[in-house]
Design a protein around this motif. Structure first.
Motif, short mmCIF file in Angstrom:
data_model
loop_
_atom_site.label_atom_id
_atom_site.label_comp_id
_atom_site.label_asym_id
_atom_site.label_seq_id
_atom_site.Cartn_x
_atom_site.Cartn_y
_atom_site.Cartn_z
N MET A 90 151.24 -1.29 38.62
CA MET A 90 150.03 -0.55 39.03
C MET A 90 150.35 0.94 39.14
SD MET A 90 147.73 -1.04 42.47
CE MET A 90 146.34 0.05 42.79
N THR A 91 149.48 1.77 38.59
CA THR A 91 149.67 3.22 38.66
C THR A 91 149.19 3.74 40.01
OG1 THR A 91 149.34 3.43 36.27
CG2 THR A 91 149.14 5.42 37.60
N LEU A 92 150.01 4.56 40.63
CA LEU A 92 149.67 5.10 41.94
C LEU A 92 148.54 6.12 41.83
CD1 LEU A 92 150.45 5.28 44.98
CD2 LEU A 92 151.90 7.23 44.34
N SER A 93 147.47 5.91 42.58
CA SER A 93 146.37 6.87 42.65
C SER A 93 146.73 7.88 43.73
CB SER A 93 145.06 6.16 42.98
OG SER A 93 144.02 7.09 43.15
N HIS A 94 147.09 9.09 43.32
CA HIS A 94 147.54 10.07 44.30
C HIS A 94 147.18 11.47 43.86
CE1 HIS A 94 150.69 10.34 41.25
NE2 HIS A 94 151.08 11.48 41.80
N GLU A 95 147.24 12.38 44.81
CA GLU A 95 147.06 13.78 44.51
C GLU A 95 147.93 14.61 45.46
OE1 GLU A 95 143.34 15.77 46.23
OE2 GLU A 95 142.68 13.69 46.00
N PHE A 96 148.35 15.76 44.96
CA PHE A 96 149.15 16.66 45.77
C PHE A 96 148.25 17.67 46.47
CE2 PHE A 96 152.29 15.06 42.81
CZ PHE A 96 153.43 14.96 43.58
N ARG A 97 148.69 18.07 47.65
CA ARG A 97 148.00 19.12 48.39
C ARG A 97 149.04 19.99 49.08
NH1 ARG A 97 142.92 15.97 51.32
NH2 ARG A 97 141.96 15.18 49.39
N PRO A 98 148.71 21.25 49.35
CA PRO A 98 149.66 22.13 50.04
C PRO A 98 149.99 21.59 51.43
CG PRO A 98 147.91 23.40 49.02
CD PRO A 98 147.48 21.96 48.95
N LEU A 99 151.23 21.74 51.82
CA LEU A 99 151.68 21.23 53.11
C LEU A 99 151.24 22.10 54.28
CD1 LEU A 99 153.49 19.24 54.72
CD2 LEU A 99 155.41 20.77 54.23
N GLY A 100 151.28 23.42 54.08
CA GLY A 100 151.03 24.31 55.22
C GLY A 100 152.26 24.36 56.10
#
Length: 215
Positions: free
Chosen positions: A1-11
C-alpha cells in the motif's frame, strides 16, 4: 500500500531536545523501505492522510505536498501526526542526527515507524483490547490519568487557542499557525508556563493538525 502523506514545515521545535543524538547510520534501510514500513503501520491503525513535519521553508514543499529533491532540512526533528481509529495521534523525535550523506530526519521517520510496529506488537499477546498502548500519544487532560481528549473538535481547539491568546495579550487576528507559535513560546514550561497549559496546547495542535488547519 502506498503511504498517503504530505510534508509540512515544522516550525520551532517544541518537544524535548535529545542530546547527544545518535548517528543516522544506525539504520541502513533506504527511504523507500522506511515509507513502506510506515505505510504498513498506518494501515493497521486505519489512518487517513499522514502529516510529516520537517524543518524546511514553505518553498521547499511542492504543491502536491511532496518534499523538493534539493530541500535542505535544518533541525533533524520530525513530527508525524494522523487521525486513526484511536483518535488523533502524534509522534515526535529528534533522536538521530545527520552524519555525512545519511540524513537525520529520515532516520527519525524510521524510528517512529519502528516504534509504531513495537506498539502494534503488544496486541499479539491479547493483553490490550482497545488500543490502550496508543493512548500515551493522544491528547489527554492533565492530571486525570484518563483517556478523554481535551477537545471534541478542531473548532473547539481553535476557539480555546484564541481565548488564551487574548488573555495573554497576543494578537488573536492572526492565522492559526501564528497564534500557535506565539502561544508555544509563551506557554512552554521552560518559559515559565504551566505543564497543564502546555499539554492543552499540544492537544489543540494535534486536533488542528489532523484537521489540516495547522501545518
Amino acid at each position: 500500500m502506498t503511504l498517503s502523506h504530505e510534508f509540512r514545515p515544522l516550525g520551532p521545535w517544541t518537544d524535548p531536545e535529545t542530546w547527544p543524538r545518535k548517528s543516522a547510520y544506525i539504520f541502513r534501510a533506504g527511504w523507500h523501505d522506511t515509507l513502506t514500513l510506515l505505510s504498513d503501520e498506518i494501515d493497521y491503525l486505519d489512518a487517513g492522510r499522514v502529516i510529516i513535519q520537517v524543518d524546511v521553508e514553505d518553498s521547499n514543499i511542492r504543491r502536491d505536498g511532496g518534499l523538493r529533491a534539493n530541500a535542505r532540512v535544518i533541525h533533524p526533528g520530525v513530527v508525524i501526526s494522523f487521525d486513526s481509529k484511536y483518535g488523533p495521534l502524534r509522534y515526535a523525535t529528534d533522536a538521530y542526527e545527520t552524519v555525512g550523506s545519511r540524513e537525520g530526519w529520515r532516520a527519525n521517520v524510521r524510528a517512529i515507524a519502528l516504534a509504531l510496529g513495537a506498539l502494534r506488537a503488544v496486541d499479539r499477546y491479547g493483553v490490550t483490547k482497545r488500543g490502550e498502548q496508543y493512548t500515551g500519544w493522544t491528547a489527554l487532560p492533565a492530571g486525570t490519568g484518563g483517556t478523554l481528549r481535551v477537545f471534541g473538535s478542531a473548532d473547539e481547539a481553535l476557539r480555546w487557542m484564541r481565548t488564551v491568546a487574548k488573555e495573554e495579550g497576543l494578537d488573536t487576528g492572526q492565522v492559526a499557525s501564528k497564534i500557535y507559535r506565539d502561544l508555544a513560546r509563551r506557554l512552554h514550561p521552560d518559559s515559565g508556563g504551566s505543564p497543564e497549559m502546555w499539554e492543552r496546547l499540544d492537544a489543540a495542535k494535534i486536533m488542528l493538525s489532523a484537521a489540516g488547519i495547522l501545518p
